[in-house]
Motif scaffolding. Structure first.
Motif, short mmCIF file in Angstrom:
data_model
loop_
_atom_site.label_atom_id
_atom_site.label_comp_id
_atom_site.label_asym_id
_atom_site.label_seq_id
_atom_site.Cartn_x
_atom_site.Cartn_y
_atom_site.Cartn_z
N ALA A 165 0.90 -1.19 0.22
CA ALA A 165 0.08 0.15 0.06
C ALA A 165 0.78 1.25 0.08
O ALA A 165 1.14 1.61 0.98
N GLN A 166 1.07 1.92 -1.14
CA GLN A 166 2.08 2.73 -1.44
C GLN A 166 1.60 4.22 -0.55
O GLN A 166 2.72 4.81 -0.34
N ARG A 167 0.40 4.40 -0.37
CA ARG A 167 0.05 5.78 0.24
C ARG A 167 0.05 5.47 1.74
O ARG A 167 0.04 6.50 2.57
N GLU A 168 0.19 4.32 2.36
CA GLU A 168 0.30 3.93 3.74
C GLU A 168 1.62 3.42 4.34
O GLU A 168 2.00 3.39 5.39
N GLY A 169 2.25 3.06 3.19
CA GLY A 169 3.73 2.61 3.69
C GLY A 169 3.73 1.12 4.27
O GLY A 169 4.32 0.93 5.16
#
Length: 369
Positions: A165-169
């Protein structure tokens, strides 16, 4: 001559180094459901060895934390990441935050969707941590990277395929131990021109889209578990087709046509850039012939060929000679991705997974990929 920032520092400067790799775009990108059934933007990147970012950080205890410089001066995301890392590391060490100097160098082309900004950010965080004599956990690095640039690629992890999840790391799923053995003939669409992802129109996704992405996730999980290169190629091609709804690369149909004619298992693209690749089953017969055929076909379509690499480690003692963008003559000696992150600095030696430091980042000449 003693720098001005050191005169008021009661302690000696502390030095640290960090490194981070890049990737070759995505195998799969979309919107998925997490363990709680919540929608999350997610991606699976295609690892690639070779280009990367290096960072050197000089920490100056006793100086104000706002006195943190970066060279080149346009690396604002990396500078923000370094400041956040100083705050994190000083808290862990029980020391007051301080200033310092960050220097970055690298050879990742910008705008092609290869994770250049994330690579800078992670290298900066690692260099700061190294100056404190520590190594931050991957989850902490991911958290700082998202704070620094709002979204990040999973370059702080090892090369196991993960849905991230690239926006949540955070990792949504570890798909398996390694990707099926593939040879990737890399190229750049749109002549290699950088893609301004912020200018792309946002597309609303409905339940039908999410179900489609979840089906691709299941198929990719099966491809990794069984080592099925053909199935992975189907997933990557389907994901790439969806990406074209926004990117609209004029050469995409030609790329897919080449894959079909030369029995590639599929194609992959960067969903936020111009880099792309033809995926070949490394175990299929006639591999050398097909690699050469792919290179010739791409060139005949006016699509620049960049680098041929694999998803598996090279045999012991084998490495690709520097400067070769095309490995069609020796597919047994490719530019291969590392299986673990390269060590960087004293605090990173033993387990973590580049031209002048003052050169502003710019699109590289395509053969240098």
């Amino acid at each position: 001559m003693i720098p001005a920032t050191r005169r008021d520092s009661p302690a000696a400067d502390r030095h640290g180094a960090g490194h981070a790799p890049c990737h070759h775009g995505e195998i799969l990108q979309g919107v998925f459901l997490d363990a709680a059934g919540r929608r999350c933007a997610g991606l699976v990147t295609l690892p690639m060895g070779g280009p990367g970012s290096r960072a050197a950080f000089t920490r100056r205890p006793g100086t104000p934390p706002e006195r943190l410089g970066v060279r080149p001066g346009d690396r604002t995301k990396a500078a923000r990441a370094a400041a956040l890392a100083v705050e994190e590391c000083s808290r862990r060490c029980g020391e007051p935050p301080c200033g310092g100097e960050l220097r970055l160098s690298g050879d990742i082309p910008v705008g092609l969707g290869m994770g250049s900004s994330t690579s800078d950010v992670i290298a900066a965080v690692r260099a700061v941590a190294d100056s404190y004599g520590m190594r931050l956990p991957a989850a902490a690095v991911a958290r700082l990277a998202v704070r620094a640039e709002l979204a990040c690629d999973p370059l702080m992890l090892d090369t196991r395929p993960v849905l991230f999840a690239q926006r949540e790391g955070r990792v949504l799923e570890v798909l398996g131990h390694r990707l099926p053995p593939l040879v990737v003939v890399g190229c750049a669409l749109g002549g290699g021109a950088p893609v301004d992802t912020l200018s792309l129109p946002a597309r609303a996704l409905d339940d039908h889209d999410v179900r489609a992405f979840e089906r691709l996730r299941v198929l990719l999980r099966r491809a990794v578990a069984t080592g099925d290169a053909a199935l992975l190629g189907r997933v990557a091609t389907a994901s790439a087709r969806r990406g074209q709804r926004l990117l609209r690369h004029p050469e995409f149909d030609a790329l897919v046509g080449i894959a079909g004619r030369l029995e590639a298992v599929g194609v992959q693209i960067a969903h936020s850039g111009a880099v792309a690749g033809l995926l070949l089953d490394a175990a299929a017969p006639g591999l050398r012939h097909r690699i050469r055929g792919c290179v010739r076909a791409l060139e005949s379509e006016g699509i620049p060929v960049t680098r041929t690499f694999t998803t598996f480690p090279a045999p012991p003692g084998c490495s690709a000679p520097p400067g070769r963008a095309d490995r069609a003559d020796r597919p047994d000696l490719p530019n291969v991705p590392t299986t673990k992150e390269s060590p960087s600095g004293p605090a990173h030696r033993g387990g973590h997974r580049p031209t002048g430091p003052d050169t502003p980042r710019r699109p590289a000449r395509l053969p240098a990929l």
